[in-house]
Design an enzyme around this catalytic site. Structure first.
Site, short mmCIF file in Angstrom:
data_model
loop_
_atom_site.label_atom_id
_atom_site.label_comp_id
_atom_site.label_asym_id
_atom_site.label_seq_id
_atom_site.Cartn_x
_atom_site.Cartn_y
_atom_site.Cartn_z
N SER A 108 -28.80 26.43 -7.04
CA SER A 108 -27.77 25.59 -7.64
C SER A 108 -26.96 26.35 -8.70
CB SER A 108 -28.40 24.36 -8.28
OG SER A 108 -29.31 24.73 -9.28
N GLN A 110 -25.62 26.52 -12.22
CA GLN A 110 -26.32 25.96 -13.38
C GLN A 110 -25.96 26.68 -14.65
OE1 GLN A 110 -30.53 28.12 -13.19
NE2 GLN A 110 -30.14 26.97 -11.33
N ARG A 295 -27.41 21.36 -14.15
CA ARG A 295 -26.88 21.78 -12.85
C ARG A 295 -25.44 21.32 -12.63
NH1 ARG A 295 -32.23 20.80 -12.29
NH2 ARG A 295 -33.42 22.61 -11.58
#
Ligand SMILES: [Zn+2]
Length: 421
Positions: A108, A110, A295
Site C-alpha cells: 500500500s 503509506q 495508508r
C-alpha cells in the site's frame, strides 16, 4: 565464564500475500541456503524475513548451549548486550527490526507519523494505530527494486495533469490551475497547492475514481496495442497496478510520487510523513520497532484520508536516493546512517581474494546477514567458530569483536543492522 555474546539465529518468515512465490523469492532462497532442512513450497509466498526480537517473529537461537530459546528472551535477561546507551535510551529493548523483503505485488501507498502524531493517533484510535512510536524505514536494494517515494517536482505533476485528463478530472480545474500557478511562486505556495491537489484526488468519490480509471486503462491499452509507447504517462506501471488493485485510488498516486528503480546497494530512506510504496523487487529493510501506518491506497485496508492529507510532507523533490558513506577505517564498509536514532545499516563487500575480515566492534547489539559468500566466525566469548553461509544470520552483542575467515574464494556480501547513538 563470560556470557556468550555471538550466536547464529533462525529467523521468522512472513508469508504475506504480496510476497514472491517459492524459490522466486530472495527470502526463500536465503532460507534454503542457510538451512538444508528447510523445505520451500513453490505455491507459497515468501514475503519477509524478520531478523530481530519482535514478538510476532522473535528469532530462534541456534545454539543449544544457550538456555534461552529466542533472541527476545535472551536480550531481556542479558540487557548489557544492547550497549549502555542503547539499553538506557530504548528501555532495554532492541530498537530496530531488520528484514529482507521479496515483493511481487505492490504494498500500500503509506506514510508513517512522527513521534508526536503517533502518540496522538494511538490515543485517539488504538484500533488503527496500535502503538505510540514513530516508524522510520530504510530499504536497500538486493535486486532491481521499484518503489514510490516522496512528491515529484511540481513541473512533472503539472505535465501529468495535461497528459492525463482522467487525473485532471478528479482534481478539478481550480486546484490544477493553482498548482500550475505555484511554479513561479515560493515553496510555501507550492506546498499548499500540492496539498490541495492531492487532497482533491484522495477525496474523490469511489464511483468517479473507478470510472476515470477505467477510461485511462482503456486508453493506455488501446494505444499500447496500436504500438504507441505510453511511458510518458507511466502506462506500463498504471496497467500493472490496476491489475493488482482494480479501481483503487492509489493507481493515480503514481502521477504525484517519484518512481524509483534502485540498483543493488542503492537505498531510499522513508522519514516521517513521506508518502511511499514498495512496488516490486527484493531488498533489505531496517525500521524502528513500531506498527503505525497511515495508508493512501493500493490496499483493501482502512484509509484515513483526513489524517493522511493533513500529515504529509508536501515537499516536491526528485532527489530521493539515500547515499551511504564510505568508512575511513575499513575500505570494504559502507554506512547507511539515516537522521534518526533508532538504526544504522552497514554494508560490507569483501573481495574473495581476502582470507580474513574483522567486523568492527560497536557499542550496540547488532544483527549480521550473509547474502553472499561463506565464512567461519569467531569471537572472544564464542566457544568454537560458527560456520555461516549465504542466508546465515548472526547476533553480535555490544562491543564484541568478530573475526571472519573466508572459507571459499568467493566475494563476501553482508549487511549489518545496529544502533549508533
Ligand atoms: Zn512504510
Amino acid at each position: 565464564m563470560a556470557v556468550q555474546q555471538v550466536f547464529p539465529l533462525s529467523c521468522a518468515v512472513q508469508h504475506y500475500a504480496w510476497g514472491k512465490m517459492g524459490s522466486n523469492s530472495e527470502v526463500a532462497r536465503l532460507l534454503a541456503s542457510s538451512d538444508p532442512q528447510a523445505r520451500i513450497s513453490e505455491d507459497k509466498p515468501y514475503a519477509e524475513l524478520w531478523m530481530g526480537s519482535h514478538p510476532r517473529g522473535d528469532a530462534k537461537i541456534l545454539d543449544n548451549r544457550i538456555s534461552q530459546k529466542t533472541l527476545g528472551q535472551w536480550i531481556s535477561e542479558n540487557q548489557d548486550c544492547l550497549g549502555s546507551k542503547v539499553k538506557d535510551t530504548f528501555n532495554g529493548k532492541l530498537p530496530f527490526l531488520f528484514k529482507v523483503l521479496s515483493v511481487e505485488t505492490a504494498l500500500s501507498i503509506q506514510a508513517h507519523p512522527d513521534k508526536e502524531l503517533a502518540e496522538k493517533l494511538h490515543l485517539q484510535a488504538p484500533q488503527h494505530y496500535p502503538d505510540a512510536n514513530h516508524k522510520p524505514e530504510m530499504a536497500i536494494a538486493l535486486t532491481s527494486f521499484q518503489g514510490l517515494c516522496g512528491f515529484r517536482p511540481i513541473e512533472e505533476i503539472v505535465m501529468f495533469l495535461t497528459k492525463v485528463p482522467e487525473l485532471r478530472f478528479l482534481i478539478g480545474d481550480n486546484a490544477a490551475a493553482q498548482l500550475k500557478g505555484s511554479m513561479s511562486s515560493d515553496s510555501q505556495a507550492a506546498a499548499s497547492a500540492l496539498q490541495s491537489c492531492f487532497s482533491h484526488l484522495m477525496r474523490s468519490e469511489k464511483n468517479v475514481v473507478v470510472e476515470q480509471l477505467s477510461l485511462l486503462v482503456k486508453r493506455i491499452s488501446q494505444q499500447a496495442a496500436a504500438g504507441n509507447n505510453m511511458e510518458d504517462i507511466c502506462g506500463e506501471l498504471l496497467l500493472q497496478l490496476h491489475q493488482q488493485y482494480p479501481g483503487d485510488i492509489g493507481c493515480f498516486a503514481i502521477y504525484f510520487l517519484n518512481l524509483l528503480t534502485l540498483k543493488p546497494g542503492e537505498a531510499m530512506f522513508l522519514e516521517a510523513n513521506v508518502p511511499h510504496a514498495y512496488l516490486k523487487g527484493d531488498c533489505v529493510e531496517c525500521m524502528a520497532c513500531s506498527d503505525n501506518t497511515v495508508r493512501a491506497g493500493l490496499t483493501p485496508k482502512f484509509i484515513d484520508v483526513p489524517t493522511l492529507c493533513e500529515m504529509l510532507s508536501y515537499i516536491p523533490s526528485k532527489d530521493r536516493l539515500f547515499l551511504p558513506t564510505r568508512s575511513q577505517e575499513d575500505p570494504y564498509l559502507s554506512v547507511y546512517d539515516p537522521p534518526v536514532p533508532d538504526f544504522t545499516v552497514m554494508k560490507m563487500e569483501v573481495p574473495g581474494s581476502n582470507t580474513e575480515y574483522k567486523v568492527l566492534a560497536v557499542d550496540s547489539a547488532s544483527i549480521l546477514l550473509v547474502v553472499q559468500g561463506r565464512v567461519t566466525a569467531s569471537s572472544p566469548t564464542a566457544q568454537k567458530p560458527i560456520p555461516l553461509q549465504r542466508g546465515g544470520v548472526l547476533f553480535i552483542g555490544a562491543n564484541e569483536s568478530v573475526s571472519l575467515k573466508l572459507t571459499v574464494p568467493e566475494d563476501l556480501l553482508m549487511f549489518r543492522a545496529c544502533c549508533l547513538l
